[in-house]
Every structure is written in C-alpha cells, then in structure tokens.
Design a protein around this motif. Structure first.
Motif, PDB file in Angstrom:
ATOM      1  N   SER A 164       7.048  -1.143   6.210  1.00  0.00           N
ATOM      2  CA  SER A 164       7.735  -1.664   5.033  1.00  0.00           C
ATOM      3  C   SER A 164       6.806  -2.568   4.234  1.00  0.00           C
ATOM      4  CB  SER A 164       8.976  -2.452   5.453  1.00  0.00           C
ATOM      5  OG  SER A 164       9.700  -2.904   4.338  1.00  0.00           O
ATOM      6  N   SER A 165       6.878  -2.435   2.920  1.00  0.00           N
ATOM      7  CA  SER A 165       6.012  -3.240   2.054  1.00  0.00           C
ATOM      8  C   SER A 165       6.661  -3.379   0.685  1.00  0.00           C
ATOM      9  CB  SER A 165       4.634  -2.580   1.924  1.00  0.00           C
ATOM     10  OG  SER A 165       3.788  -3.301   1.067  1.00  0.00           O
ATOM     11  N   SER A 217      12.785  -7.094   0.309  1.00  0.00           N
ATOM     12  CA  SER A 217      12.372  -6.457   1.562  1.00  0.00           C
ATOM     13  C   SER A 217      13.292  -5.287   1.881  1.00  0.00           C
ATOM     14  CB  SER A 217      12.383  -7.456   2.726  1.00  0.00           C
ATOM     15  OG  SER A 217      13.704  -7.834   3.054  1.00  0.00           O
ATOM     16  N   TYR A 277       9.474   1.932   2.044  1.00  0.00           N
ATOM     17  CA  TYR A 277       9.766   1.923   3.481  1.00  0.00           C
ATOM     18  C   TYR A 277       9.490   3.325   4.009  1.00  0.00           C
ATOM     19  CZ  TYR A 277      11.609   2.003   8.052  1.00  0.00           C
ATOM     20  OH  TYR A 277      11.684   2.157   9.408  1.00  0.00           O
ATOM     21  N   ALA A 325       2.054  -2.483  -3.010  1.00  0.00           N
ATOM     22  CA  ALA A 325       2.849  -2.053  -1.860  1.00  0.00           C
ATOM     23  C   ALA A 325       2.288  -0.760  -1.283  1.00  0.00           C
ATOM     24  CB  ALA A 325       4.306  -1.854  -2.275  1.00  0.00           C
ATOM     25  N   ARG A 326       2.174  -0.695   0.058  1.00  0.00           N
ATOM     26  CA  ARG A 326       1.729   0.519   0.725  1.00  0.00           C
ATOM     27  C   ARG A 326       2.319   0.561   2.121  1.00  0.00           C
ATOM     28  NH1 ARG A 326      -2.218   0.125   4.600  1.00  0.00           N
ATOM     29  NH2 ARG A 326      -3.697  -1.449   4.711  1.00  0.00           N
ATOM     30  N   VAL A 327       2.550   1.771   2.623  1.00  0.00           N
ATOM     31  CA  VAL A 327       2.995   1.971   4.000  1.00  0.00           C
ATOM     32  C   VAL A 327       2.036   2.944   4.676  1.00  0.00           C
ATOM     33  CG1 VAL A 327       5.422   1.370   3.727  1.00  0.00           C
ATOM     34  CG2 VAL A 327       4.673   3.687   3.174  1.00  0.00           C
ATOM     35  N   TYR A 346       1.262   4.885  -1.434  1.00  0.00           N
ATOM     36  CA  TYR A 346       1.090   3.759  -2.347  1.00  0.00           C
ATOM     37  C   TYR A 346       2.029   3.962  -3.530  1.00  0.00           C
ATOM     38  CZ  TYR A 346      -3.276   3.133   0.253  1.00  0.00           C
ATOM     39  OH  TYR A 346      -4.204   2.965   1.249  1.00  0.00           O
ATOM     40  N   GLY A 359       5.906  -5.693  -2.959  1.00  0.00           N
ATOM     41  CA  GLY A 359       4.959  -6.617  -3.577  1.00  0.00           C
ATOM     42  C   GLY A 359       4.960  -6.500  -5.079  1.00  0.00           C
ATOM     43  N   VAL A 400       2.262   0.371   9.162  1.00  0.00           N
ATOM     44  CA  VAL A 400       2.958  -0.528   8.241  1.00  0.00           C
ATOM     45  C   VAL A 400       4.182   0.228   7.752  1.00  0.00           C
ATOM     46  CG1 VAL A 400       2.861  -1.849   6.097  1.00  0.00           C
ATOM     47  CG2 VAL A 400       0.802  -1.618   7.509  1.00  0.00           C
ATOM     48  N   ASN A 430      -4.059  -4.169  -3.768  1.00  0.00           N
ATOM     49  CA  ASN A 430      -3.117  -4.969  -2.971  1.00  0.00           C
ATOM     50  C   ASN A 430      -1.670  -4.826  -3.427  1.00  0.00           C
ATOM     51  OD1 ASN A 430      -5.059  -6.108  -1.180  1.00  0.00           O
ATOM     52  ND2 ASN A 430      -5.690  -7.502  -2.817  1.00  0.00           N
TER      53      ASN A 430
END
Length: 250
Positions: A40-41, A194, A116, A63-65, A73, A43, A38, A61
């Motif tokens: 890019s995240s 994003s 990212y 944002a995490r990559v 996180y 949230g 993953v 839940n």
C-alpha cells in the motif's frame, strides 16, 4: 612410540576435519535478500510519461506498490497548462508491461496518488477528480457502485477508487468518494490518506471536509472544524460501504 603414532594419526584426522569445515563455510551460499514487498502506498501526485524508465519514475517518489520483480506506479500527465490526466504503469523486471492514460481524458484536472496491491489479483488505484466534464471519465466505470459520479458543483477535489486488472490495466469498476455539504448538497473535498485490505474488504482512511458521508451516502452530523478523519470500509466490488465513521461526527 605406539602412543606417538596414534597421536600423529589423531592430529592428521583433526587437521583434515578443520579443512573440510573451512571449505564448507567458504562454499556455503549467502541467502538472497528478501524480495521487496510494498502493498500500500499513498503520496503526492507526481508527473511522468509512458516513455519514462522505471528508474526515472521511481526517483520521483510518488506512490508505488511492489511484489518481487513487479511494480506499479501512479501519477499524472500534464496535458495542457491547466489540465492533468491520470497515468498508471506496470513494470516487470524493469521492463514496461503496460501503461494506461485513458481512464480520464476530459478537462477534469485528474491525478493518481494512491495504490493498493495484494500481490495477486487485487489492485486498487486512487485518483482525484475536480468535477464532471464532457467525455470519458471514471463515471463510465462507476455505474451501479457506491457513488456513481462526482455529484453537484465543481472545484473541490474528491477521490475516485478503481479496481484494476493487474495483468493489463483495464478498470473493472470504480466509485467516487467525496464529502457532501449538509446545507446545499454540493460536493466537498476528500483526500485519501491510506488503504488496507483484509482479504474481503477495502478500508479507506481519508481527510473529509464538511461533511463526511454515511454508508447511505447522506451527510453526517458533525461538530468542530473540518477536515475530519474519516474511515470507510468498502466491499471488494465497491458497491457498498459496510461502515463509515469520523471523529466528532455521527
């Protein structure tokens, strides 16, 4: 009789071949599942502490990559009834490698809500800021970058983008990313939606309130109601925006 013996030998050889093929099928290893990636995240900001397990943080839940066995996180700590401070953490194989809560420790109500990671050396974090306060904040990392401070006014939530050393969590440098009111020059709200990376530039897509900034940081001229969908393409060192655009703005 000769034919019968040949046929029996054929059957024996055929049976042996079937057994060997069956053994081969049974002993073949099933290919391992592809490692999770993953890059890019972005949230909602979530709260956690440096003492929380990876499973606990993941369950929130935020944002995490992730790349292979490593994961980052981002979120915030509720340090008082009316103050949040951003937090960023890395795990390798479920074991905490580092945790940073010292990026912003002022009365600014800051959070972390986006990441990212290239899987290598390029790690960017997205944080929020509601104004400049006395003490250590992202301004000390933003000297000489595209926007070096929150700007004038206070209250509207803006973004901070920081490039981070993935090995230890140290911030290399950062830039503020905000809107600018055309009538009085005060800072206005901007929320990142994003992040993407092409190997050279970092593209940030955001919702900008009246009004988005041009590449020279001045206000755009816009029509229609805000928020506007805004795109800014940063150089990797966050010193320059190569292009900036927003729907119904110029």
């Amino acid at each position: 009789m000769i034919y019968s013996q040949k046929f029996q030998k054929y059957l024996a050889g055929f049976s042996l071949s079937v057994v060997l093929v069956a053994d081969l099928v049974l002993t073949q290893k099933v290919p391992p599942a592809f490692a999770e990636i993953v890059n890019s995240s972005v949230g909602n900001a979530v709260t956690f502490s440096c003492n929380d397990s990876e499973a606990t943080i993941k369950a929130k839940n935020g944002a995490r990559v992730v790349s292979g066995s490593s994961a980052f996180y981002i979120g915030y700590q509720q340090v008082s009834s009316n103050n949040k401070n951003p937090i960023t953490i890395r795990f390798n194989n479920g074991i905490k490698t580092w945790c940073r809560t010292d990026y912003e420790t002022t009365n600014d109500d800051g959070t972390g809500y986006g990441l990212y990671w290239s899987g290598g050396n390029f790690l960017y974090g997205v944080y929020s800021s509601t104004g400049s306060q006395t003490g250590n904040d992202f301004r000390r990392f933003a000297t000489g970058r595209w926007l070096s401070s929150y700007g004038s006014g206070g209250g509207p939530k803006v973004a901070v983008i920081a490039r981070i050393n993935p090995a230890n969590g140290e911030v290399y440098y950062a830039t503020f990313l905000s809107a600018k009111k055309a009538d009085n020059g005060n800072t206005n709200s901007l929320v990142v939606r994003s992040l993407s990376w092409d190997g050279t530039n970092l593209t940030v897509q955001a919702k900008s309130w009246w009004t988005p900034r041009r590449t020279n940081t001045n206000s755009m001229t816009c029509s229609g109601a805000s928020p506007y969908i805004y795109t800014a393409v940063f150089t990797s060192d966050l010193t320059r925006v190569n292009s900036a655009s927003a729907a119904t703005c110029s």
